[in-house]
Design a protein around this motif. Sequence first.
Motif, PDB file in Angstrom:
ATOM      1  N   HIS A 146       0.812  -1.214   0.000  1.00 22.24           N
ATOM      2  CA  HIS A 146       0.000   0.000   0.000  1.00 22.24           C
ATOM      3  C   HIS A 146       0.851   1.273   0.000  1.00 22.24           C
ATOM      4  O   HIS A 146       0.329   2.375   0.181  1.00 22.24           O
ATOM      5  CB  HIS A 146      -0.967  -0.013   1.187  1.00 22.24           C
ATOM      6  CG  HIS A 146      -2.071  -1.002   1.010  1.00 22.24           C
ATOM      7  ND1 HIS A 146      -1.923  -2.356   1.252  1.00 22.24           N
ATOM      8  CD2 HIS A 146      -3.335  -0.843   0.567  1.00 22.24           C
ATOM      9  CE1 HIS A 146      -3.042  -2.973   0.983  1.00 22.24           C
ATOM     10  NE2 HIS A 146      -3.927  -2.081   0.561  1.00 22.24           N
ATOM     11  N   GLY A 147       2.156   1.130  -0.180  1.00 22.68           N
ATOM     12  CA  GLY A 147       3.035   2.282  -0.304  1.00 22.68           C
ATOM     13  C   GLY A 147       3.303   3.037   0.986  1.00 22.68           C
ATOM     14  O   GLY A 147       3.745   4.190   0.956  1.00 22.68           O
ATOM     15  N   LEU A 148       3.052   2.401   2.130  1.00 21.44           N
ATOM     16  CA  LEU A 148       3.237   3.083   3.412  1.00 21.44           C
ATOM     17  C   LEU A 148       4.606   2.845   4.028  1.00 21.44           C
ATOM     18  O   LEU A 148       5.034   3.602   4.903  1.00 21.44           O
ATOM     19  CB  LEU A 148       2.122   2.678   4.377  1.00 21.44           C
ATOM     20  CG  LEU A 148       0.736   3.117   3.898  1.00 21.44           C
ATOM     21  CD1 LEU A 148      -0.356   2.450   4.691  1.00 21.44           C
ATOM     22  CD2 LEU A 148       0.616   4.632   3.973  1.00 21.44           C
ATOM     23  N   VAL A 149       5.277   1.786   3.579  1.00 19.05           N
ATOM     24  CA  VAL A 149       6.677   1.553   3.936  1.00 19.05           C
ATOM     25  C   VAL A 149       7.410   1.169   2.659  1.00 19.05           C
ATOM     26  O   VAL A 149       6.811   0.647   1.719  1.00 19.05           O
ATOM     27  CB  VAL A 149       6.880   0.464   5.022  1.00 19.05           C
ATOM     28  CG1 VAL A 149       6.200   0.843   6.328  1.00 19.05           C
ATOM     29  CG2 VAL A 149       6.419  -0.899   4.551  1.00 19.05           C
ATOM     30  N   ASP A 150       8.720   1.432   2.652  1.00 19.81           N
ATOM     31  CA  ASP A 150       9.505   1.042   1.487  1.00 19.81           C
ATOM     32  C   ASP A 150      10.028  -0.386   1.662  1.00 19.81           C
ATOM     33  O   ASP A 150       9.708  -1.051   2.658  1.00 19.81           O
ATOM     34  CB  ASP A 150      10.630   2.054   1.220  1.00 19.81           C
ATOM     35  CG  ASP A 150      11.661   2.122   2.332  1.00 19.81           C
ATOM     36  OD1 ASP A 150      11.751   1.191   3.170  1.00 19.81           O
ATOM     37  OD2 ASP A 150      12.399   3.122   2.378  1.00 19.81           O
TER      38      ASP A 150
END
Length: 159
Positions: A146-150
């Motif tokens: 979901h693009g909240l952590v790399d």
Amino acid sequence: MVLTLADIGFDAPRALLARYGLALERVPDGAPIPGSYWGDREAGIIGGVVYARADTPVHSLLHEAGHLIVLPPEQRAAVHTDATDSIPEEDAVCVLQGLLGDALPGVGRDRVWADMDTWGYTFRLGSARAYVEQDAHEAWTWLQAHGLVDAAGTLVIPA
């Protein structure tokens, strides 16, 4: 004793939430907190707003904010008090709230995890820290998808 907004103030949390398109509204001391699932002094959510008082635990604010952060903005408007019945989303939010703690001066993930344990979160390995570090593989994958952590597990904070 858990860390509260009275201990850290509202400015840094307000600025952090704003980067995710959320608002933090301070509720007067002693007043009921709108949108609070747990009641008492626990944070509440309605739409894109997180409600809290000075005596609201920081971990509660970060957890409820996390529920809104994981949602696409167009879905936030429908949220009132209870954000989800999704176990994967709930697990991801439990990881996310610690990461958000790292973004607040004087807080950090270790304090958030300790306060989660004090509050009464329960995890199979016995603590929030053990869950995040040893048992939350699916939650980390969910947050990354979901693009909240790399890829390294570092929190992604919008500019």
